[in-house]
Design a protein around this motif. Structure first.
Motif, PDB file in Angstrom:
ATOM      1  N   HIS A 152       0.848  -1.191   0.000  1.00 61.08           N
ATOM      2  CA  HIS A 152       0.000   0.000   0.000  1.00 61.08           C
ATOM      3  C   HIS A 152       0.880   1.235   0.000  1.00 61.08           C
ATOM      4  N   ARG A 177      -4.156   7.993  -1.680  1.00 62.87           N
ATOM      5  CA  ARG A 177      -3.898   6.603  -1.282  1.00 62.87           C
ATOM      6  C   ARG A 177      -3.997   5.715  -2.505  1.00 62.87           C
ATOM      7  N   PHE A 218      -6.527   0.427  -1.040  1.00 61.75           N
ATOM      8  CA  PHE A 218      -6.380   0.644   0.394  1.00 61.75           C
ATOM      9  C   PHE A 218      -7.551   1.492   0.866  1.00 61.75           C
ATOM     10  N   ASP A 219      -8.374   0.951   1.783  1.00 56.20           N
ATOM     11  CA  ASP A 219      -9.602   1.656   2.159  1.00 56.20           C
ATOM     12  C   ASP A 219      -9.316   2.945   2.923  1.00 56.20           C
ATOM     13  N   ASP A 262     -10.671   4.480   5.579  1.00 62.96           N
ATOM     14  CA  ASP A 262     -10.570   4.497   7.040  1.00 62.96           C
ATOM     15  C   ASP A 262      -9.167   4.104   7.502  1.00 62.96           C
ATOM     16  N   ASN A 263      -8.626   3.033   6.935  1.00 59.79           N
ATOM     17  CA  ASN A 263      -7.277   2.613   7.304  1.00 59.79           C
ATOM     18  C   ASN A 263      -6.242   3.629   6.828  1.00 59.79           C
ATOM     19  N   ALA A 264      -6.454   4.197   5.663  1.00 63.60           N
ATOM     20  CA  ALA A 264      -5.520   5.205   5.148  1.00 63.60           C
ATOM     21  C   ALA A 264      -5.504   6.432   6.054  1.00 63.60           C
ATOM     22  N   ASP A 265      -6.648   6.843   6.564  1.00 62.79           N
ATOM     23  CA  ASP A 265      -6.705   7.968   7.506  1.00 62.79           C
ATOM     24  C   ASP A 265      -5.941   7.647   8.796  1.00 62.79           C
ATOM     25  N   ARG A 266      -6.092   6.429   9.295  1.00 69.14           N
ATOM     26  CA  ARG A 266      -5.367   6.007  10.504  1.00 69.14           C
ATOM     27  C   ARG A 266      -3.865   6.024  10.270  1.00 69.14           C
ATOM     28  N   VAL A 267      -3.449   5.504   9.121  1.00 72.51           N
ATOM     29  CA  VAL A 267      -2.027   5.468   8.776  1.00 72.51           C
ATOM     30  C   VAL A 267      -1.474   6.890   8.646  1.00 72.51           C
ATOM     31  N   SER A 302       3.948   0.516   2.521  1.00 67.79           N
ATOM     32  CA  SER A 302       4.104  -0.720   3.284  1.00 67.79           C
ATOM     33  C   SER A 302       4.509  -1.828   2.322  1.00 67.79           C
TER      34      SER A 302
END
Length: 133
Positions: free
Chosen positions: A20, A33, A37-38, A40-45, A96
């Motif tokens: 990703h 992104r 890669f969804d 929500d996870n991209a925002d967290r990362v 990643s």
């Protein structure tokens, strides 16, 4: 988020083992992104990587010199790697990868991508000259 830059990030995934990629602002906001890669996870990362780069920059003195310039942060996990580099003024590129990725290939590709992103991030929008009276 800038969907126009997402296709550029997808090119980082051409390296075998790359998983990703995200482009983030210095304050932790997601700018782009990779398509698989969804959000929500991209925002967290994005939020986490903002903190990682900030902490990394504060360790320059540990390299026995004043004014050490931060270039890259590399984090290893049991299941892979996270690479983080500067992508221009106030932007960072994170990728990643699986444990078996060729580290030289991925970092070289990231540097190439930063060059392309730098041009896209600094190019002013075009004006529609035909619409003027």
């Amino acid at each position: 988020m800038n969907d126009d830059l997402s296709w550029m990030l997808d090119s980082a995934l051409e390296i075998p083992g790359a998983l990703h990629a995200v482009l983030i602002s210095a304050d932790g906001l997601l700018m782009a992104r990779t398509k698989d890669f969804d959000k929500d996870n991209a925002d967290r990362v994005a939020a986490a990587m903002s903190g990682v780069q900030s902490l990394s920059r504060s360790l320059g003195f540990f390299c026995e010199g004043a004014n050490q310039q931060w270039r890259q942060t590399l984090v290893e996990f049991d299941g892979g790697w996270v690479f983080l580099i500067s992508a221009g003024e106030g932007a960072y590129l994170g990728v990643s990868a699986s444990p078996d990725v060729d580290m030289a290939d991925i970092t070289f590709r990231m540097q190439q991508l930063v060059g392309q992103l730098g041009k896209a991030l600094t190019t002013p929008p075009r004006e529609n000259l035909g619409a003027r009276s």
